[in-house]
Design an enzyme around this catalytic site. Structure first.
Site, PDB file in Angstrom:
ATOM      1  N   TRP A   1       0.827  -1.222   0.000  1.00 57.52           N
ATOM      2  CA  TRP A   1       0.000   0.000   0.000  1.00 57.52           C
ATOM      3  C   TRP A   1       0.852   1.259   0.000  1.00 57.52           C
ATOM      4  CZ3 TRP A   1      -1.641   3.027   4.733  1.00 57.52           C
ATOM      5  CH2 TRP A   1      -0.711   2.891   5.763  1.00 57.52           C
ATOM      6  N   ASP A   2       2.135   1.092   0.297  1.00 54.08           N
ATOM      7  CA  ASP A   2       3.072   2.217   0.270  1.00 54.08           C
ATOM      8  C   ASP A   2       2.882   3.043  -1.003  1.00 54.08           C
ATOM      9  OD1 ASP A   2       3.953   0.144   1.948  1.00 54.08           O
ATOM     10  OD2 ASP A   2       6.058   0.715   1.766  1.00 54.08           O
TER      11      ASP A   2
ATOM     12  N   GLU B   1       0.983  -2.115  12.805  1.00 50.83           N
ATOM     13  CA  GLU B   1       1.164  -3.567  12.883  1.00 50.83           C
ATOM     14  C   GLU B   1       1.521  -4.048  14.287  1.00 50.83           C
ATOM     15  OE1 GLU B   1       3.849  -4.569   9.713  1.00 50.83           O
ATOM     16  OE2 GLU B   1       2.358  -4.096   8.180  1.00 50.83           O
TER      17      GLU B   1
ATOM     18  N   LYS C   1       3.281   1.195  15.899  1.00 47.59           N
ATOM     19  CA  LYS C   1       4.470   1.135  15.053  1.00 47.59           C
ATOM     20  C   LYS C   1       4.547   2.394  14.191  1.00 47.59           C
ATOM     21  CE  LYS C   1       6.554  -2.104  11.715  1.00 47.59           C
ATOM     22  NZ  LYS C   1       6.174  -3.170  10.749  1.00 47.59           N
ATOM     23  N   GLN C   2       3.397   2.999  13.913  1.00 46.86           N
ATOM     24  CA  GLN C   2       3.350   4.101  12.943  1.00 46.86           C
ATOM     25  C   GLN C   2       2.019   4.827  13.063  1.00 46.86           C
ATOM     26  OE1 GLN C   2       3.044   0.663  10.053  1.00 46.86           O
ATOM     27  NE2 GLN C   2       2.446   2.388   8.777  1.00 46.86           N
TER      28      GLN C   2
END
Lengths: 712, 712
Positions: A318-319, A449, A553-554
C-alpha cells in the site's frame, strides 16, 4: 555550471560502507536498477529488474485454508558494472573506498572514482561514469577510465556477467529470501559481447542481460604510470519474458535520453528549499529516486525498495498508493497512471482473494505481491490489512481529480472503485453500537502492525466509508457504466446507507478518535522500562506482547486525520498528543505523516524535527538497514511533508488549497506542481504565498484562506 | 465365561478399513502402543512410543521474535506384529479383511483372525493373540497360529523389524509430519532374536526395539491342509534413552501381568450402564483406552491420540487436564499423579515461555508439546490459549482435593499453582470497565479456536480468577512454603485483589455471560448458507472468515459454566441455548460438555443425543479421521458425560455431590469411584440413588440434595 542542489556526493551520506553506498547511489529507470558498487566488488553490486521474481511454495509450520500459497521473490541479477582488473601475475586489483562519488541528479549521470591496489601494492585509479536510459529504458552506458598511478606492466581487464552469491536465509522478514531454482545460461558469447538468459522456472519468467564492449570484453595491454585506458560498455536488460531489444543505441544517444528525461522532470516537478542546502539536496535525491523506482509500463509497480535492492522480496505494498502516489500524481501523472493501471491489471487476482477470505462479491487487493496474488505468510499483519482496498480506491479518485484524466476513470478507475466498494459492502456487518445500528468491520488490522485483528479500526473504517462514498458518487454520475460493474441502484443505495453508518470509534472521555473499539482499554506500553536497543520492538518482543499494549508502530488514526482533514482543531491536538506518546516510529512510514500533520497544526518544531528524520532517512541510515535498499515510501513521505505539510497543499471540496507553514529556518520554498493539465509554481516566503500559473487555463485556488484566481 | 460388556468385536465398529481397525483395536500401556494391523499389512501397523520424538526447525513463511523454534514429531516405529508369510515360490500370502477381532478388555488380550491368500489363491488362516505387559510395560507377547486351509507345500515365515514408510506431507494440521533424519541400525541379530536401535539425532533421543522367537525369526517348513503352525514372539520396547530391559519374561508372566492389571482396574473404576449393552461396551472401550494411553512414569503425558497413532505429532495438550484427568483422578489416582508430575518437570520450560511472551514472573505452559517447549507454529490459536495455565492449576487442585494426596501438593502442586498464578498476575492489566477498575486479560484465545486474540475471554478470565484464588487459598494455608515460590504476603494480597476484580463479560440484554468483550457484536455465522460438506469449517474457510463471525468450534463459555457450576439456572438455560446455536462441534472436545451440562440441567434429550455421539465417536468414526488415532480427550469426555452429567458427580464446598439424572433408556447405572482413599460405588436407578462405601473411612456426601452419611 552544475546545479549543486542536484549534485549528491559522499559528503551527503553517513557511511562509506560499500553495500550502503551501492544502495544510495543506485541508478534506476523503473524497469531496472543498477546498484552503485565498485566494479571490482563482488558483493555489493547487482541488477534489480522490477517485477522479475521466482516462486516457491511458502513453508508453513501449520497451514490452514486459504493461506497464501507461494512466495514471490525478487532476484538480484548480475552486476552490469562489474569488471575484473588483473596484473601481469593475474592477481586482482581491488578497489578501496571511493575517493569520490558524484551523482548528478540533473542529468542522471553517476561518476565514481576508486583507488585500486594489487597484492604487491601497485596502484591504479578507476573512474566509472554510468548513466541509465530513461525512455531507452533497456539500456545502460558504463564508461571506465583506468589510470595507472605507479603500475607498469601488463594489465588484463574483463567485463562479464556473473550471478551474485546469495546470502544465508535470515528470520528478518525485511531480508531477501535465498532462492536456488534459477536456470542461468550463456546464450551467446564472442569477443565483443555476451548474453545471459536467466530463467525462473517456477514463476515461468525469464530475462536476458547483455554486455557489449567494442574494445573487447577481455583486453590485455601494457600500461605505464599516468597512462589511461578507456572503455565503454553498453549493457541491456530485456523486458520480462521478451527478447532483448534489437535496437542499437549509441553512448551519445543514451546520455542525451537521460539528460532530456531528467531535465523535463525537474522543469515540471522541482521543489526548492532555499536556506537549507543540505536538506534541499536530500529532497532532490528523494524525488529523483522516486522517479527512478516506479514501473512505467502499467504491468509493474513500485517495490518497497524500488530497484535499489531486493529487500522485502521486491514486493509492492500500500506504500505506493498512500506514500508515493501523491507525488507521482502531482509531479509525473504518467507514472501515477501506470501504477494504478497495474492495480487494474491484477483485479482478477483481487477478486479471487476476496472469495478466499469469504466475501462473496468485490475484490480484495493482496497486501504484498508482485503478480497480484497474496504472498504474505502471516495473515494477521497482511491479508487482514483490508484497508489496502480503500487506499487504492482513494488513490484512483485522487488521481482522477488532480489530473482530470477521465479517460483513465472510464478505462480502469471506476471498475477499481466499484470492486473495492463491493468488497466493503459484503465484508462489513450491521451491528448495534449504543443502541444504534452501525456498519462495522470486525477482525481487521489497521496500518499499525503492533495491533492485529481488532474490531472497527478507525483508519480502516474511515477509509472504507470513503471507498463506499466514492462508489456512490461516481456510480451515480455514470450510472450505465456503474451498472456493468454491479453498481445497480439497489447496490448504490445500500452502499450509501452503509457509508453513512460506518462505525467510527470515538472515546468521549479522552475526546479523541479511538484506534479501535477496545484499543484504549489496554495498558500503555512500558516505555520507561524499554531500553533503546530494544527498538524496533518487533525484533525484540513477541507479537503477543506487543498486541496487548497500547503501542503504535506508525501513524494509524492520525493517518486518517491527515487524509480527511475532518477533525476539529482542538480534538486534533489532543489526538496528536495522545498517539504521539504511544508511537515508536518503528515503521519508516510514520514520521512523514507526523511531520505533515504537525505543520498544518502550526506545530513547527515537531513538523521540522520529524521532517529532518524523514528527508534524510536513508542518507543517515536512520532505520539501519539501507544496505537492503532505499525506503521508497519514505522518499514519497518527505515530499508529503514539504508539499502537503509546510505548503499545506490539499484538495478540499474539489478546490486546490495552499497554506503557508514555511519553517523559520528556511528563506523560501518553491514547488512545481502539475494540476489538471496545468503547471503551477508555488513560492512561499515568510510574508507571502505566490502561486504562478506557469502553463494552462485559468483557475481559482484557495491560498491561506483566501480565494485566489490564477491566470497566466 | 467372558464378560460381554468388556468384549469388543468387529460388530462394534462402523468400518472394516485396515487402518481404522488398527487404531480402534490398538493396544497400549502408556509407555508404548501397538496398532492392530494384520501382520502381513505393511501400511496400517506400527509402534508408538509415548514421548519419543524427533526435532526439526519449524519452517515459517514469515517468522517473528519468540516464535516456537522446533517441531517435536512423534515417530511411527516398526510394527512388532509384522510377519511375512511366503509360499514355496517365495510369493507372499496377504491378509484379507479379518474374519474376527476380539478385544477382551477384562484381560487386555486381543485375538484376531485373518484369511490369507497367495497369488495363486491358496488359503491359510492366521490367528494372532497379543497382549501388552502393564507393569512389565516394556514387553508385548504376540502368538501366531497359522492354519493351512488348502495349501500344501513349503511355507516360509519371518518376523523382522522394518521401519514404516512415511506418507507425504499434508496441510492438515492433524496429520503427522514426515521426518527424514532418523538413524536406524540393527545392533544385534541372530537366529532367534533381533535388536534395532532407532536414533532421532536432532532431539537426541533413542529407542531400542527387540523381537525374540524361540522357534527362529525365520522358519521354513512344509505344511498340509488343516495343519497348524504356532509361534510366539516376545517384543520389547526400551524406555527412551535407556538400554533395553535385561529382564527376561515368559509368556505366562506377561499374560498374568496384564490380567492382574486390568482386573484391578475394573474392580476400582468400572462403570456399568444397564439396559444399553452397546453403549456400555463402548464406554468400557473408552475407559480401557484411556488407561492404555497415559504415561505412568511422571516423564510423559497423554498424547492427543494416546499411543494409538501419531496424529497431532504425539503432542500433549490441555486435553489431559480438562478432559482426561477427571477420570484418572477418580479412577486411577496414580496415573493422575504421574501426569501432573510431568507438568511439574517441565516447569523450567514454562518459565522460559512466560518470558518469551513478555511476562516477567511465573510460568506459561506450552500449548502443544512433548518436551515442555512450545511446538505450535501458529501462535494465535496456541500460545495465545493462555488458559492452559489455569487448566493445569485447576487439575492440580482437583487432584489434591479428590485424592487427599497432600504429599503431591507439597512436592509439586503448590509450585505449579504459584507459578501459574504469578503468570496471571503479571499478564493481566487493570483497566476501567463501566467506570470500575477491573482486572483484564487482553489478546487471548479461549478454547473456541474459531475466535482468536480477543479481549477478556470469559472462560480464560474465569479460569484465571480461579487460578489466582487457588494460589491465595493454598498460599495462606502454607505461608512458609508459598514464600519459597514467590507468594509473599504482598503478592498474595495483590492476587486476592486481582482475583476479586477479574472482568467477567456479561451481556445484560441477552442476560448471559459473553464469550468475550465484543463477541456478540459480530454477526452470527450464516449457518443456513453453509452446506454440510463444508464442515469442519476450518478445512473450508480462512481464519479471517471464521474470526469475524459468531461461530464456535466447541464449548467455550459453557465449559466454564460446567466447571464452576455457578450460573443461576435460568441464565444457564439461556446461555446453553444461545451457544448451542452457534457451535459446530468441529472439535471432538465439544459434545461431552454439552451432554454433561444438559444432563445437569435436566434436558435429558440433549444430554443423551450428545452422549451418543461422544461415547461412540471413534466407533462410528464421527470425526472421519480415526485412522490417525483415537480422540483420547473425547474418551475422557464420555466418562465426564456419564459420571459428572448423568450421575451429577462434582464437588461443591469441599463436599462430594451426586445427583441422579439417569436417562429413561437405562435401567441402572453403577459407578465405581476412588475418593480420598475410599472406594465408593454409586448405583443409580430411576427411583433411587445408592452410595456404597466399599472401602475406607466414613464420609458424608450430598445425594440428590440431601446429606448422606456413609459407612461400611
Amino acid at each position: 555550471m552544475k546545479d549543486l542542489s542536484k549534485m549528491m556526493t559522499l559528503a551527503d551520506v553517513s557511511s562509506q560502507k560499500p553495500a550502503y553506498l551501492a544502495t544510495i547511489f543506485a541508478q534506476g529507470n523503473g524497469h531496472f536498477g543498477m546498484r552503485a558498487s565498485a566494479p571490482t566488488d563482488a558483493e555489493s553490486g547487482g541488477t534489480i529488474v522490477n517485477g522479475f521474481y521466482e516462486s516457491s511454495p511458502i513453508q508453513y509450520g501449520e497451514k490452514a485454508f486459504g493461506y497464501a500459497e507461494n512466495n514471490q521473490t525478487a532476484v538480484l541479477l548480475p552486476d552490469l558494472r562489474r569488471m575484473s582488473i588483473r596484473n601481469a601475475e593475474e592477481q586482482p586489483f581491488l578497489a578501496e573506498a571511493p575517493s569520490s562519488l558524484k551523482f548528478d541528479l540533473a542529468s542522471g549521470e553517476l561518476r565514481g572514482v576508486w583507488p585500486l591496489r594489487d597484492p604487491s601494492g601497485s596502484r591504479l585509479e578507476l573512474t566509472v561514469v554510468s548513466v541509465l536510459g530513461q525512455t531507452l529504458d533497456q539500456f545502460a552506458l558504463i564508461t571506465y577510465q583506468l589510470r595507472s598511478v605507479d603500475y607498469r606492466g601488463l594489465l588484463t581487464v574483463s567485463n562479464h556477467l556473473t550471478m551474485p552469491v546469495f546470502g544465508a536465509a535470515t528470520d528478518d522478514p525485511r531480508q531477501p529470501r535465498p532462492i536456488h531454482t534459477l536456470q542461468v545460461s550463456a546464450t551467446q558469447k564472442d569477443a565483443v559481447s555476451e548474453t545471459m538468459r536467466i530463467k525462473a522456472p517456477t514463476s515461468g519468467q525469464q530475462i536476458t542481460l547483455k554486455l557489449a564492449c567494442q574494445d573487447g570484453l577481455d583486453r590485455v595491454q601494457p600500461i605505464v604510470p599516468e597512462q589511461v585506458l578507456t572503455r565503454a560498455v553498453i549493457a541491456s536488460v530485456s523486458r520480462i519474458n521478451r527478447q532483448a531489444s534489437r535496437k542499437r543505441v549509441t553512448p551519445d544517444a543514451l546520455q542525451a535520453d537521460a539528460k532530456q528525461f531528467w531535465t523535463d522532470f525537474w522543469a515540471k516537478a522541482d521543489v526548492q528549499i532555499e536556506g537549507a542546502p543540505a536538506l534541499n539536496r536530500a529532497l532532490h535525491f528523494n524525488l529523483f529516486q522516486l522517479v527512478s523506482s516506479a514501473g512505467r509500463g502499467g504491468l509493474t509497480n513500485v517495490a518497497a525498495k524500488g530497484v535499489s535492492g531486493v529487500g522485502y522480496e521486491g514486493h509492492y505494498f500500500w506504500d505506493t498508493e498512500m506514500y508515493m502516489l501523491p507525488f507521482y500524481t502531482y509531479a509525473t501523472p504518467d507514472i501515477a497512471k501506470a501504477l494504478l493501471t497495474y492495480r487494474y491489471h491484477v483485479l482478477p487476482q483481487a477478486k479471487k482473494q476476496a472469495r478466499i477470505v469469504g466475501v462473496k462479491d468485490g475484490a480484495l487487493f493482496s497486501w504484498r505481491t508482485i503478480n497480484g496474488e497474496e504472498a504474505s505468510a502471516y495473515f494477521p499483519a497482511s491479508t487482514a490489512q483490508f484497508h489496502i482496498d480503500a487506499d487504492i480506491a482513494y488513490a484512483v479518485d485522487r488521481y482522477v481529480q488532480v489530473t482530470g484524466d477521465e479517460t483513465f476513470l472510464h478505462a480502469c478507475g471506476l471498475e477499481i472503485i466499484a470492486e473495492t466498494a463491493k468488497f466493503w459492502l459484503h465484508f462489513g456487518a450491521w451491528s448495534p453500537v449504543d443502541g444504534k445500528q452501525r456498519f462495522c468491520f470486525f477482525d481487521v488490522t489497521g496500518p499499525d502492525e503492533y495491533s492485529a485483528m481488532v474490531n472497527n479500526n478507525y483508519y480502516t473504517n474511515r477509509m472504507a466509508k470513503h471507498n463506499l462514498s466514492l462508489a456512490v458518487d461516481w456510480g451515480r454520475r455514470f450510472p450505465e457504466e456503474a451498472q456493468q460493474f454491479g453498481l445497480d441502484d439497489a447496490t448504490l443505495t445500500a452502499m450509501a446507507k452503509a457509508a453513512a453508518a460506518v462505525e467510527l470509534p470515538f472515546d468521549a472521555q479522552l475526546g479523541i478518535n479511538a484506534q479501535d473499539d477496545e484499543a484504549f482499554k489496554k495498558p500503555i506500553w512500558p516505555f520507561a522500562d524499554t531500553p533503546k536497543d530494544k527498538y524496533p520492538l518487533l525484533l525484540h518482543y513477541h507479537p503477543l506482547t506487543l498486541y496487548r499494549y497500547q503501542v503504535n508502530k506508525q501513524a494509524d488514526t492520525l493517518l486518517a486525520d491527515y487524509l480527511f482533514d475532518d477533525v476539529p482543531a482542538a480534538q486534533l491536538r489532543r489526538e496528536y498528543a495522545y498517539y504521539e506518546k504511544i508511537t515508536t516510529h518503528d515503521s519508516s512510514l510514520s514520521r512523514s505523516i507526523f511531520s505533515a500533520l504537525a505543520a498544518r497544526m502550526g506545530d513547527e518544531k515537531r513538523a521540522y524535527d520529524y521532517f529532518m528524520d524523514t528527508v534524510r532517512m536513508d542518507l543517515i541510515d536512520l532505520q539501519g538497514n539501507a544496505t537492503d535498499g532505499l525506503h521508497v515510501a519514505n522518499l514519497g513521505g518527505s515530499w508529503l511533508s514539504v508539499v502537503t505539510g509546510f505548503a499545506g497543499v490539499r484538495r478540499r471540496s474539489g478546490q486546490l488549497v495552499i497554506e503557508n507553514h514555511l519553517p523559520k529556518a528556511w528563506r523560501k520554498l518553491v514547488i512545481n506542481l502539475q494540476y489538471q493539465g496545468r503547471h503551477l509554481r508555488l513560492t512561499l516566503t515568510h510574508n507571502k504565498t505566490v502561486v504562478d500559473l506557469v502553463e494552462g487555463t485559468p483557475l481559482t485556488v484557495r491560498v491561506d484562506g483566501q480565494e485566489r484566481p490564477l491566470k497566466n
